[in-house]
Design a protein around this motif. Structure first.
Motif, PDB file in Angstrom:
ATOM      1  N   LEU A 226      -5.693   2.506  -4.879  1.00 17.94           N
ATOM      2  CA  LEU A 226      -4.848   1.355  -5.204  1.00 17.94           C
ATOM      3  C   LEU A 226      -5.245   0.093  -4.436  1.00 17.94           C
ATOM      4  CD1 LEU A 226      -1.378   3.125  -5.398  1.00 17.94           C
ATOM      5  CD2 LEU A 226      -2.568   1.985  -7.278  1.00 17.94           C
ATOM      6  N   ALA A 227      -6.476   0.045  -3.955  1.00 20.17           N
ATOM      7  CA  ALA A 227      -6.906  -1.113  -3.163  1.00 20.17           C
ATOM      8  C   ALA A 227      -6.860  -2.398  -3.992  1.00 20.17           C
ATOM      9  CB  ALA A 227      -8.311  -0.883  -2.614  1.00 20.17           C
ATOM     10  N   SER A 228      -7.048  -2.263  -5.286  1.00 16.93           N
ATOM     11  CA  SER A 228      -7.067  -3.473  -6.128  1.00 16.93           C
ATOM     12  C   SER A 228      -5.658  -4.031  -6.351  1.00 16.93           C
ATOM     13  CB  SER A 228      -7.702  -3.149  -7.478  1.00 16.93           C
ATOM     14  OG  SER A 228      -6.927  -2.160  -8.124  1.00 16.93           O
TER      15      SER A 228
ATOM     16  N   LYS B 129      -1.767  -6.735  -3.409  1.00 19.34           N
ATOM     17  CA  LYS B 129      -0.765  -7.809  -3.351  1.00 19.34           C
ATOM     18  C   LYS B 129       0.397  -7.564  -4.322  1.00 19.34           C
ATOM     19  CE  LYS B 129      -2.341 -10.095  -0.053  1.00 19.34           C
ATOM     20  NZ  LYS B 129      -1.555  -9.983   1.206  1.00 19.34           N
ATOM     21  N   HIS B 130       0.397  -6.408  -4.970  1.00 21.58           N
ATOM     22  CA  HIS B 130       1.504  -6.098  -5.863  1.00 21.58           C
ATOM     23  C   HIS B 130       2.708  -5.594  -5.064  1.00 21.58           C
ATOM     24  CE1 HIS B 130      -1.657  -6.421  -8.788  1.00 21.58           C
ATOM     25  NE2 HIS B 130      -0.822  -6.201  -9.793  1.00 21.58           N
ATOM     26  N   ILE B 131       3.880  -5.773  -5.660  1.00 16.96           N
ATOM     27  CA  ILE B 131       5.074  -5.196  -5.034  1.00 16.96           C
ATOM     28  C   ILE B 131       5.375  -3.868  -5.746  1.00 16.96           C
ATOM     29  CG2 ILE B 131       6.061  -7.376  -4.243  1.00 16.96           C
ATOM     30  CD1 ILE B 131       7.964  -7.256  -6.658  1.00 16.96           C
ATOM     31  N   PRO B 132       6.127  -2.969  -5.104  1.00 14.99           N
ATOM     32  CA  PRO B 132       6.340  -1.639  -5.683  1.00 14.99           C
ATOM     33  C   PRO B 132       6.864  -1.659  -7.118  1.00 14.99           C
ATOM     34  CG  PRO B 132       7.077  -1.671  -3.417  1.00 14.99           C
ATOM     35  CD  PRO B 132       6.688  -3.079  -3.748  1.00 14.99           C
TER      36      PRO B 132
ATOM     37  N   GLN C 198       3.476   4.447  -6.995  1.00  8.32           N
ATOM     38  CA  GLN C 198       4.320   4.196  -5.812  1.00  8.32           C
ATOM     39  C   GLN C 198       4.211   5.354  -4.816  1.00  8.32           C
ATOM     40  OE1 GLN C 198       8.309   2.590  -6.276  1.00  8.32           O
ATOM     41  NE2 GLN C 198       7.839   1.973  -8.384  1.00  8.32           N
ATOM     42  N   GLN C 199       4.170   6.580  -5.374  1.00  8.75           N
ATOM     43  CA  GLN C 199       4.065   7.714  -4.454  1.00  8.75           C
ATOM     44  C   GLN C 199       2.712   7.711  -3.755  1.00  8.75           C
ATOM     45  OE1 GLN C 199       5.708   9.260  -2.507  1.00  8.75           O
ATOM     46  NE2 GLN C 199       6.618  11.033  -3.526  1.00  8.75           N
TER      47      GLN C 199
ATOM     48  N   LEU D  37       8.373  -5.962  -0.062  1.00 10.50           N
ATOM     49  CA  LEU D  37       7.052  -6.129   0.557  1.00 10.50           C
ATOM     50  C   LEU D  37       5.959  -5.692  -0.411  1.00 10.50           C
ATOM     51  CD1 LEU D  37       7.684  -4.718   4.161  1.00 10.50           C
ATOM     52  CD2 LEU D  37       7.845  -7.079   3.367  1.00 10.50           C
ATOM     53  N   ASP D  38       4.815  -6.369  -0.363  1.00 16.91           N
ATOM     54  CA  ASP D  38       3.697  -5.943  -1.204  1.00 16.91           C
ATOM     55  C   ASP D  38       3.060  -4.681  -0.592  1.00 16.91           C
ATOM     56  OD1 ASP D  38       1.989  -6.755   0.844  1.00 16.91           O
ATOM     57  OD2 ASP D  38       1.652  -8.730  -0.027  1.00 16.91           O
ATOM     58  N   LEU D  39       2.070  -4.134  -1.303  1.00 15.58           N
ATOM     59  CA  LEU D  39       1.510  -2.852  -0.863  1.00 15.58           C
ATOM     60  C   LEU D  39       0.925  -2.953   0.543  1.00 15.58           C
ATOM     61  CD1 LEU D  39      -0.202  -1.348  -4.027  1.00 15.58           C
ATOM     62  CD2 LEU D  39       2.205  -1.598  -3.451  1.00 15.58           C
ATOM     63  N   PHE D  40       0.222  -4.058   0.803  1.00 14.51           N
ATOM     64  CA  PHE D  40      -0.368  -4.246   2.129  1.00 14.51           C
ATOM     65  C   PHE D  40       0.705  -4.135   3.208  1.00 14.51           C
ATOM     66  CE2 PHE D  40      -1.740  -6.592   5.787  1.00 14.51           C
ATOM     67  CZ  PHE D  40      -3.100  -6.346   5.894  1.00 14.51           C
ATOM     68  N   ASP D  41       1.798  -4.896   3.029  1.00  9.33           N
ATOM     69  CA  ASP D  41       2.841  -4.914   4.057  1.00  9.33           C
ATOM     70  C   ASP D  41       3.591  -3.583   4.126  1.00  9.33           C
ATOM     71  OD1 ASP D  41       2.274  -7.442   4.947  1.00  9.33           O
ATOM     72  OD2 ASP D  41       3.628  -8.426   3.540  1.00  9.33           O
TER      73      ASP D  41
END
Lengths: 238, 400
Positions: free
Chosen positions: A131-133, A136-139, A147-148, A98-102
């Protein structure tokens, strides 16, 4: 905020019994930042699991946010974890697909919030951790420290009453660890109670209070802090 | 429950999902067409014959001695059979319905017409209608006086005839055939005295199987066949009794065989029955393999995502949320599979239709297949999903 009295937990197998916690008692006040330290096998993680309602205990009494949570059903414990508790894990525990949003969205969906409200909270919490920018990135596209921070954003998105952190810097280098601790410090100053399990004494010094656990019992209570305890009502007042 | 995050997670981890999705698609395509073929064969096997099939049996006698008198033998045999307790009726007959062997001829509505409508011909006596258990929808059975007995039948037609409604429609349209003449190809006529509601001829794959006529005629010897209709439950005993009595009669002939009508239907439909059995086994195997594929993929996902499931539980998922997650994930996978499978099913059906002259696949079989696979998928994933839901949230804090 957190009141444990004479909590005992025994793990049993066919051959052995392991007393993970023995008459463990602890009080954590609202707005406190408490570090729980101790060597491996001392019972730190068992304490965190029980405090975070991830595990049940055998005897004793536990009140969380003035609610007796000793004998709740599994669903009720899930509800409290979802609404009152935030978790930060040593291995971040982000969902890799999942991307950061999800990822940040996961606990919010279980709360049944509207899509608009979830989006607002996700954006705000990712902004808070910077990390708002990267929404859509994944971990896998992020560093360990990033990531933390996403994990912290996930924990904060639900506006928890208390945050449990399990070795939050255990998998990070010193620079990233400092950034994460600064972030936790900031979160605490905003009024969120934090209970952090760590074996890192330097990290423990950043807490208001240090609780040392040995052989499943609290052995020593120390306060390293020089800063005043910031309470939510104080923040609200001023 | 969120569909988009599940879809995006599936797309990032797609190899297993694609394989199982394809398996579902192929299963739908094959199963829908196989069930369609099975239903056609079952309908064929179970179609009404119009006769009292389960209580009928047939006897063949063959005269061989110099003193053999065919006409006396037939008369004596039928008197003997009809007198036996449990016999409803008996008649001569030249052929056996659905046996695979028989006689057909062309009929016309005028002497000068050159357009034939083919009918399957049964030569029977005045007991023929009762012996076969046929229901007449109009008219009457033959009378004793109408029965022709010709040692040299040759090309001679009969004075009266009984025909099925299906043949009547093709000859006379919707008007009543009763009292009308039908003609053979030599221009000889017969009056239609009776109409059979429904009856089948000899050849199971003939597309005019319900074009049947009864001729009032006792066929020439030395061979003769009888159709005997027994009271319910007495057929098998009567078969033995008839064979014993006829064999004991003092005539220069032999009883070639005594067989139930069931013997012939079973023989004629054997290929259809085998096809039904074969396709049924194939369907069961395909469905089982697909179910195992779904269970395997779901179990793999559960084992692979133990930590992730524990984390979901830790941040507030109830057990039922975890079960729902896996069931929704499977439903999405199955839905993707059946969408592709629907296209494959109709393409496969089209190919079967053109290659083997089969009817076009009816959409209801595809729709039923989709529903079956949805249910199968949900049932197959339920056990792994429950196992996932049993993963404790405390696993989230374990570092190994």
């Amino acid at each position: 905020m957190l009141s444990m009295s004479d909590i005992s937990k025994v793990y049993r197998t066919d051959l052995i019994e392991t007393h993970a916690l023995r008459k463990f008692s602890l009080e954590v006040k609202e707005g406190e930042f408490v570090a729980v330290t101790g060597p491996s096998g001392s019972g730190k993680t068992t304490f965190l699991n029980i405090a975070g309602l991830l595990e049940t205990f055998d005897t004793g009494t536990y009140k969380l946010d003035n609610e007796d949570v000793s004998r709740l059903s599994d669903d009720a414990r899930s509800r409290i974890r979802n609404q009152k508790i935030g978790f930060i894990f040593q291995s971040f525990n982000l969902i890799p697909d999942l991307d950061l949003f999800d990822n940040v969205d996961v606990p919010l969906r279980y709360r049944g919030m509207s899509a608009a409200e979830r989006k607002r909270r996700i954006t705000e919490s990712l902004e808070l951790v910077g990390l708002a920018s990267r929404i859509k990135h994944i971990p896998a596209q992020l560093s360990g420290g990033q990531q933390q921070r996403v994990a912290i954003a996930r924990a904060l998105a639900g506006s928890p009453r208390i945050l449990f952190a399990d070795e939050p810097t255990g998998n990070l280098d010193s620079l990233m660890a400092r950034q994460v601790v600064d972030l936790l410090d900031d979160i605490n100053r905003r009024g969120t109670t934090i209970v952090m399990v760590t074996h890192d004494t330097e990290l423990a010094r950043r807490a208001h209070r240090n609780v040392h656990v040995m052989d499943g019992q609290v052995t020593d209570l120390q306060s390293y802090t020089t800063k005043p305890l910031v309470r939510p009502e104080a923040l609200a007042a001023g | 429950m969120a569909i988009r995050p599940i879809l995006s997670a599936m797309l990032r981890n797609k190899t297993g999902a694609i394989l199982v999705g394809l398996q579902i698609a192929i299963t739908l395509a094959v199963v829908a067409n196989a069930v369609f073929i099975i239903m056609q064969r079952v309908d064929k096997i179970n179609r009404p014959s119009g006769i009292d099939s389960e209580n009928l049996f047939f006897v063949q006698s063959y005269g061989y001695g110099p003193n053999y008198n065919h006409r006396d033998t037939v008369r004596h045999d039928l008197d003997l059979i009809r007198a036996l307790p449990g016999v409803v009726a008996a008649s001569v007959t030249n052929q056996i319905p659905l046996s695979g062997g028989g006689q057909a001829t062309g009929y016309r509505t005028s002497a000068g017409s050159d357009t034939d409508v083919t009918g399957n011909v049964y030569n029977v006596d005045e007991h023929g209608v009762a012996a076969y258990g046929i229901t007449l929808s109009a008219g009457r059975p033959f009378t004793e006086q109408e029965i022709q007995y010709d040692e040299n039948v040759g090309s001679k037609f009969v004075p009266s005839i009984i025909i099925t409604e299906a043949l009547a429609r093709d000859l006379f349209g919707e008007s009543s055939p009763l009292g009308k003449n039908v003609y053979d190809n030599l221009g000889q006529s017969a009056v239609v005295v009776g109409v059979i509601g429904h009856m089948l001829g000899a050849w199971v794959d003939w597309d005019e199987l319900d074009h049947v006529t009864l001729h009032p005629r006792i066929p020439d010897g030395p061979a003769v066949r009888y159709v005997v209709r027994a009271e319910p439950g007495r057929r098998d005993a009567l078969m033995l009794e008839v064979e014993k009595r006829l064999s004991a009669a003092d005539f220069s002939r032999a009883i070639s065989w005594v067989r139930s009508h069931e013997y012939y239907t079973e023989r004629s439909y054997r290929n259809d029955s085998r096809m039904v059995a074969l396709l049924s086994v194939m369907i069961v195997l395909m469905v089982a393999v697909t179910a195992l594929g779904i269970v395997g993929l779901a179990s793999f996902h559960v084992n692979q995502r133990r930590k992730q499931i524990g984390t979901r539980r830790a941040v507030g998922a109830r057990r039922v949320d975890i079960i729902r997650y896996f069931m929704l994930e499977n439903w999405l996978l199955t839905t993707a599979g059946v969408l592709i499978g629907t296209i494959l099913a109709f393409a496969f059906g089209q190919w079967l239709s053109s290659a083997y002259a089969l009817p076009r696949l009816e959409p209801i079989y595809v729709v039923s297949g989709i529903i079956l696979l949805w249910i199968l998928g949900q049932l197959a994933v339920f056990v792994p999903a429950r196992r996932a839901a049993a993963i404790p949230p405390a696993i989230a804090t374990r570092t190994v």
